[in-house]
Motif scaffolding. Structure first.
Motif, short mmCIF file in Angstrom:
data_model
loop_
_atom_site.label_atom_id
_atom_site.label_comp_id
_atom_site.label_asym_id
_atom_site.label_seq_id
_atom_site.Cartn_x
_atom_site.Cartn_y
_atom_site.Cartn_z
N PHE A 40 27.77 82.45 49.87
CA PHE A 40 28.99 82.77 49.13
C PHE A 40 29.78 81.48 49.01
CE2 PHE A 40 28.82 87.26 50.97
CZ PHE A 40 28.18 87.73 49.85
N TYR A 41 30.32 81.24 47.86
CA TYR A 41 31.08 80.01 47.69
C TYR A 41 32.40 80.13 48.45
CZ TYR A 41 32.39 75.70 45.42
OH TYR A 41 32.73 74.40 45.18
N PRO A 42 32.71 79.16 49.34
CA PRO A 42 33.94 79.27 50.12
C PRO A 42 35.17 79.21 49.21
CG PRO A 42 32.49 77.59 51.03
CD PRO A 42 31.95 77.97 49.68
N ASN B 97 44.67 68.42 50.46
CA ASN B 97 43.24 68.46 50.76
C ASN B 97 42.89 69.81 51.37
OD1 ASN B 97 42.52 65.58 50.18
ND2 ASN B 97 44.11 65.29 51.71
N GLY C 65 34.61 78.32 55.58
CA GLY C 65 33.21 78.02 55.31
C GLY C 65 33.01 76.58 54.87
N ARG D 297 36.67 68.82 48.66
CA ARG D 297 35.96 69.15 47.42
C ARG D 297 36.11 70.61 47.03
NH1 ARG D 297 31.82 65.40 46.42
NH2 ARG D 297 31.99 63.77 47.92
N LEU D 298 36.45 71.44 48.00
CA LEU D 298 36.45 72.87 47.70
C LEU D 298 37.85 73.38 47.39
CD1 LEU D 298 33.93 74.10 50.39
CD2 LEU D 298 33.49 73.32 48.09
N ASP E 126 39.72 73.32 44.83
CA ASP E 126 40.04 73.94 43.54
C ASP E 126 39.81 75.45 43.53
OD1 ASP E 126 40.69 71.50 41.96
OD2 ASP E 126 38.71 70.98 42.69
N LYS E 127 38.85 75.90 44.36
CA LYS E 127 38.58 77.33 44.35
C LYS E 127 39.51 78.07 45.30
CE LYS E 127 35.26 77.02 41.46
NZ LYS E 127 33.94 76.50 41.55
N ASN F 179 26.37 74.48 49.00
CA ASN F 179 27.48 75.14 48.29
C ASN F 179 27.57 74.71 46.83
OD1 ASN F 179 28.56 76.91 50.15
ND2 ASN F 179 29.73 75.30 51.17
N THR G 94 25.27 76.89 44.98
CA THR G 94 25.88 78.21 44.91
C THR G 94 26.95 78.24 43.83
OG1 THR G 94 25.54 78.26 47.27
CG2 THR G 94 26.86 80.02 46.35
N ASP G 95 27.71 77.17 43.77
CA ASP G 95 28.77 77.06 42.76
C ASP G 95 28.19 77.20 41.36
OD1 ASP G 95 31.25 76.59 41.70
OD2 ASP G 95 31.06 74.40 41.76
N ARG H 279 27.01 80.75 40.78
CA ARG H 279 28.06 81.76 40.59
C ARG H 279 28.88 81.49 39.34
NH1 ARG H 279 25.50 83.95 43.90
NH2 ARG H 279 25.71 83.88 46.16
N ARG I 10 43.07 59.69 41.28
CA ARG I 10 42.77 60.95 40.60
C ARG I 10 42.59 60.73 39.09
NH1 ARG I 10 41.95 61.40 45.33
NH2 ARG I 10 42.29 63.28 46.56
N PHE J 190 38.70 71.02 35.23
CA PHE J 190 39.05 72.37 35.66
C PHE J 190 40.07 73.03 34.74
CE2 PHE J 190 37.68 69.88 39.30
CZ PHE J 190 36.61 70.64 39.70
#
Lengths: 457, 589
Positions: A122-124, A139, A144, A350-351, A353-354, B264, B267-268, B271, B423, B506
């Motif tokens: 599952f995507y964290p 950050n 996960g 990196r994660l 954004d979700k 991941n 997975t990204d 999904r 950025r 994004f």
């Protein structure tokens, strides 16, 4: 059937050659019984005909070629797991060392684990509030994720990790969580700092500790993190807990790996580390995550000290390629007294954004985050220019950026190890600082959000 | 069948004896669990085998049997939307059958044996066919019409052909070979991964691969059938660039190879892609995507195979006359897998421990890309573009993998960590990146977008180059020392960087920019520059120009939805005129 051999041929460094064996398997666990009756453990590194090369976990001191016996156990290195591990202290090989009662064993697991099928992950995406502005705001950590702390000697990485362990929570949930702590070759004082911090906050009852101190056998460090991760996997994926794994210091782990590799005379990669360091580290780090069939999760915070603060050193470098971001500590901020001294610009999650945005944190999170980053970067550039040419050489707008950068460090970065800020407090603080700049500079934020959140004075 | 016994086990390398009869590169099954391996060296009756699964528990005397066939992939309908590991085992099916972790010794066919596909023949009884000719079609996904082709090298006469629903292994007809033998025709064929699929002729690539990424399409375009690499240190956004290319490239099919990277991330993709729509077809992006996932914790030998598995599948679709892109993330991990096996084989190492054949292996991989006339009588044309990420240690591109790659590929998108810290994404450094296709693609752009596309994009590059020179001066003596014209150049360069090159992956409207909008945005920035320079000649101050409110609108112009941009840009253009003239008139008074 367990077979015993008295055919040890060679011992050199952490390696031992046993001859004339039968039916020994690759990666099998062995026990060496010394003439004194002492038992030490070893692991098969190579099977070559009837010879096997094994790696000792302890020192070879006192080992006698003629009299010592080797037994091969018919399985790999394993850890006995159960929920009653919580609150216990174990050594780097998974043996309890806290004089507690014998632990009931629900099952034993191979410490190498098996790779998680990417189709089953599952995507964290669940936001973890750590109460630290530089992490939550810029950050963001999610459940996960594997987010290492890159530190250097003399920097307070332990305090930061302890602060995260103390303050981290997922809002609006009341799920069971646990901490698994692996001390890999660190000093007694450092380990004691964590243990007493866990005791002070009462977290110790939900913590499993695996302790390999600087004085313990170096090669045991190769198994310590895997022991910890096996315990974490059991708690997360079989007991549905949310597990935070803290491992410190990965540099010691990599050095143990290098020691074995050098003893085997393998062709070295950069700086003498084995060519498979990336793969080896990945098989540990990738055990973090969330997967189908379980409500639990493993969030991992490995700590590593960068030799000479050099981010391109193989250990931080390869780690950065595997983990989902990194938190880098800055000596300069530490000297200024700004705690925790998170070096914002090269740090990354990196994660994030979700895990952020409306419904998770707040709608303005993504925009303000990007704006704070780029404004701080520009402010720092302006300050560098100021050092060379004097303040007068800056344009008025660059002067504002320089002012912003100073205020950002003094208020946003600096918060101390015992203050916990909610995400709203962090975001509002961000807006307060951004209001140093005119509205027209906030190009990274949607105009309607600027209109809504830009402080009115 | 050849059967031998294990003599030596060292990590993923197993040496077996009694293998004299086996062939090089045969697939073998090792031990009781029947782990999959491949023979990579022979010494007398000893075979060195790289095992694609964890070898713990293997020991001397365990059985090794050869399958007599090289490592091959199954090619047929059902590949698209699938996710495979490095040796084409279907991860989705394995998950359903064996649980969330990958156990050892799993034997699952790559293509679903139960699923039936509707086949429509395109040949008739008695027709002569050669390799590459089309037997007929299967609608594999709403956007891909799968051509069932005569395997390369086969030739004969159709003895039987049927329309209807078939599984991939059921005979759909019969082919009478030249020597009179009759063979069944199936929807599925096999091909060894280490051999490139044949084509009739290679052609020079002249058409761009439109990615919708402004810095790529405008400054460093890739051609369909071309090769590119994306080197960058960690955290510089390699993966995002690769994902963006996989999402928005105007190709028919994308094969995404996650080679030794994070679980991941795969997975990204898995999904997210089904949720996204392809701007070209309006259908789900997953309908044109095949994933190969050999994550960093999966066995290292299978990582070595994964890029070949991916590119062979891509070649198969290219042979249908489609444009295909292979995206490999990351080739450095593949090179490390080579290095690890080479070390275990005790070969003499080349630079940094990499084997001496690293460059030739990389070249072989990239050379499988290209624009080709496919086999078959209809002379259809297919393209295969290859894009590889490179993860140089410490971000230092002088290391062997990056250098070997740069000698082969024609496009270099160099990622820069200082841009990433600011950025500025995509963090492609505009000063050291290059594309050798620019001149070749000139004609296409001037015909299909605008006559002056090339001069305009050259101008972008020129201004950015000039900025870097001016910055040196500013660092020494301050911005005040610059002439107003030079200061305007700095302003325009900043605008190009922030308002054109920066692109938010994004943001729904900014993530993909169609070429006409890209061209209009470029013109908007140039138009401001031109008019501002006139105003400066009339006495306006650069600082005042820089502070005009319209600058903010230009800054937000990139995120204007594509249906509104023409109108919005015209409004901005008008606002530029009013504000600048107010400035000059104010100055005159």
């Amino acid at each position: 059937m367990i077979r015993e051999y008295k055919t040890i041929e060679e011992v050199a460094g952490p390696l031992m050659l046993v001859k004339q064996v039968d039916g020994v398997k690759y990666d099998e666990l062995g026990e060496i019984e010394l003439p004194s009756g002492e038992v030490r453990r070893c692991r098969v590194l190579e099977v070559d005909g009837r010879n096997v090369l094994v790696q000792l976990f302890d020192s070879a001191a006192g080992l006698n070629l003629a009299e010592s016996r080797v037994r091969f156990m018919g399985h790999g290195v394993e850890l006995a797991v159960s929920e009653s591990m919580l609150g216990r202290v174990m050594n780097g090989m998974g043996k309890p060392i806290d004089k507690g009662v014998a632990m009931p064993q629900e099952k034993t697991l191979d410490i190498n684990g098996t790779p998680i099928n990417p189709a089953a992950r599952f995507y964290p995406s669940e936001f973890i509030e750590t109460g630290i502005s530089t992490i939550d705001g810029l950050n963001t950590l999610v459940r996960g994720q594997k987010l290492p702390i890159f530190s250097g000697s003399g920097l307070p990485h332990a305090n930061l990790a302890a602060q995260i362990a103390r303050q981290a929570k997922v809002r609006g949930t009341d799920e069971r969580f646990a901490v698994v702590f692996a001390a890999i070759g660190i000093t007694f004082e450092e380990a004691d700092f964590f243990i007493s911090d866990f005791k002070k906050t009462g977290a110790i009852d939900r913590t499993v500790l695996f302790i390999n101190l600087a004085s313990d056998p170096a090669i045991e460090r190769i198994t310590t993190p895997r022991m910890a991760l096996t315990a974490a996997e059991y708690l997360a994926f079989e007991c549905d807990m949310h597990v935070l794994v803290i491992m410190t210091d990965i540099t010691n782990y990599a050095e143990a790996l290098r020691e074995v590799s050098a003893a085997r005379k393998e062709v070295p990669g950069r700086r003498g580390y084995p060519g498979y360091l990336y793969t080896d580290l990945a098989t540990m780090y990738e055990r973090a995550g969330r997967k189908a069939g379980s409500n639990g999760s493993i969030t991992m915070i490995p700590i590593l000290s960068m030799p000479e603060d050099d981010k391109t050193h193989p250990i931080p470098d390869l780690t950065g390629y595997i983990t989902e971001g990194q938190i880098i500590l800055s000596r300069e901020l530490y000297r200024k007294g700004y705690l925790p001294p998170v070096d914002v610009l090269p740090s990354l999650s990196r994660l994030k954004d979700k895990g952020i945005g409306a419904g998770k944190t707040r709608e303005d999170h993504a925009g303000t985050m990007n704006q704070l980053f780029s404004s701080y970067a520009r402010g720092k550039e302006a300050k560098e220019l100021m050092v060379v040419l004097g303040e007068a050489a800056l344009t008025p707008i660059d002067r504002l950026y320089a002012k912003f950068a100073d205020a950002f460090e003094a208020e946003y970065v600096s918060q101390g190890f015992y203050e916990s800020r909610t995400i709203e407090q962090t975001l509002d603080l961000g807006w307060k600082l951004l209001s140093i700049l005119p509205k027209s500079e906030l190009k990274r934020i949607k105009p309607e959000l600027v209109a809504k959140y830009y402080p009115k004075d | 069948m050849v059967e031998g016994r294990i003599l030596k086990v060292s990590g993923p390398l197993v040496i077996a004896q009694g293998m004299r009869e086996a062939n090089m590169f045969d697939v073998v099954r090792v031990g009781e669990q029947r782990l999959i391996g491949e023979i990579i060296e022979m010494h007398g009756d000893r075979a060195s085998i790289q095992v694609y699964e964890e070898t713990a528990g293997l020991g001397r005397g365990d059985r090794v049997t050869s399958t007599g066939a090289p490592l091959s992939v199954e090619l047929g309908p059902g590949l698209i939307t699938s996710i495979y590991d490095g040796i084409q085992r279907p991860l989705e099916a394995i998950f359903k059958k064996y649980g969330a972790n990958i156990q050892r010794g799993i034997d699952e066919p790559a293509l679903d044996r139960e699923k039936e596909w509707f086949f429509t023949p395109a040949v008739s009884y008695g027709q002569e066919v050669v390799g590459g000719d089309v037997y007929g079609y299967v609608e594999e996904t709403p956007v891909i019409r799968h051509k069932i082709m005569v395997p390369p090298g086969k030739e004969g006469r159709i003895a039987e052909i049927h329309a209807g629903k078939f599984t991939v292994t059921a005979p759909i007809g019969k082919l009478q070979l030249e020597d009179g033998r009759i063979e069944p025709i199936t929807l599925m064929q096999k091909w060894p991964v280490r051999i490139s699929r044949p084509y009739r002729e290679k052609l020079p690539p002249v058409e761009p691969l439109i990615s919708g990424q402004r810095v790529i399409d405008a400054l460093f375009p890739l051609a369909k059938g071309g090769t590119a690499c994306v080197p960058g240190p960690f955290g510089s956004g390699k993966t995002v660039v690769q994902h963006q290319l996989a999402k928005w490239s105007d190709v028919d099919l994308v094969v995404y190879i996650g080679c030794g990277e994070r679980g991941n991330e795969m997975t990204d993709v898995l999904r997210e892609f089904p949720e996204l729509t392809d701007p070209k077809t309006g259908r789900s992006l997953m309908d044109r995507t095949i994933l190969i996932a050999n994550t960093s914790d999966m066995p290292v030998a299978a990582r070595e195979a994964s890029v070949y598995t991916g590119i062979t599948i891509a070649e198969y679709y290219r042979d249908m006359g489609l444009s295909v892109a292979v995206i490999a993330d990351s080739t450095s991990r593949w090179a490390e897998a080579l290095r690890e096996m080479s070390g275990r084989l005790e070969e003499m190492p080349g630079e940094e421990g990499y084997p001496a054949y690293l460059t030739s292996r990389l070249a072989q991989f990239y050379e499988r890309a290209g624009k080709v006339t496919c086999l078959g009588s209809d002379g259809r044309i297919g393209t295969l573009s290859a894009i590889g990420a490179v993860s140089p240690q410490g971000g230092d591109i002088s290391e062997p993998v990056t250098q070997a790659t740069l000698r082969i590929v024609k496009v270099f998108w160099g990622l820069d960590s200082t841009l990433a810290y600011r950025r500025h994404f995509p963090a492609i450094n505009w000063l050291n990146s290059y594309s050798l296709y620019r001149d070749r693609l000139n004609d296409w752009f001037s015909e299909n977008v605008a006559k002056d596309w090339m001069p305009k994009t050259n101008e972008l590059a020129r201004i950015l180059q000039q900025e870097s020179e001016l910055q040196e001066i500013v660092k020494l003596v301050g911005a005040d020392a610059l002439s107003p014209a030079d200061r305007m150049t700095m302003e325009t360069a900043q605008s190009i960087r922030e308002d054109f090159l920066q692109q938010n992956a994004f943001d729904g409207d900014d993530s993909y920019t169609a070429l006409p909008k890209m061209y209009a945005l470029m013109n908007l920035i140039f138009s401001f520059d031109k008019k501002a320079r006139l105003a400066i000649e009339e006495g306006a101050d650069v600082a005042d120009i820089a502070a005009l409110p319209v600058r903010e609108r230009i800054g937000r112009a990139k995120a204007v939805p594509v249906r509104d941009y023409a109108q919005t840009y015209a409004e901005i253009e008008a606002q530029i005129d009013t504000e600048l003239s107010a400035l000059t008139q104010g100055g005159a008074q």
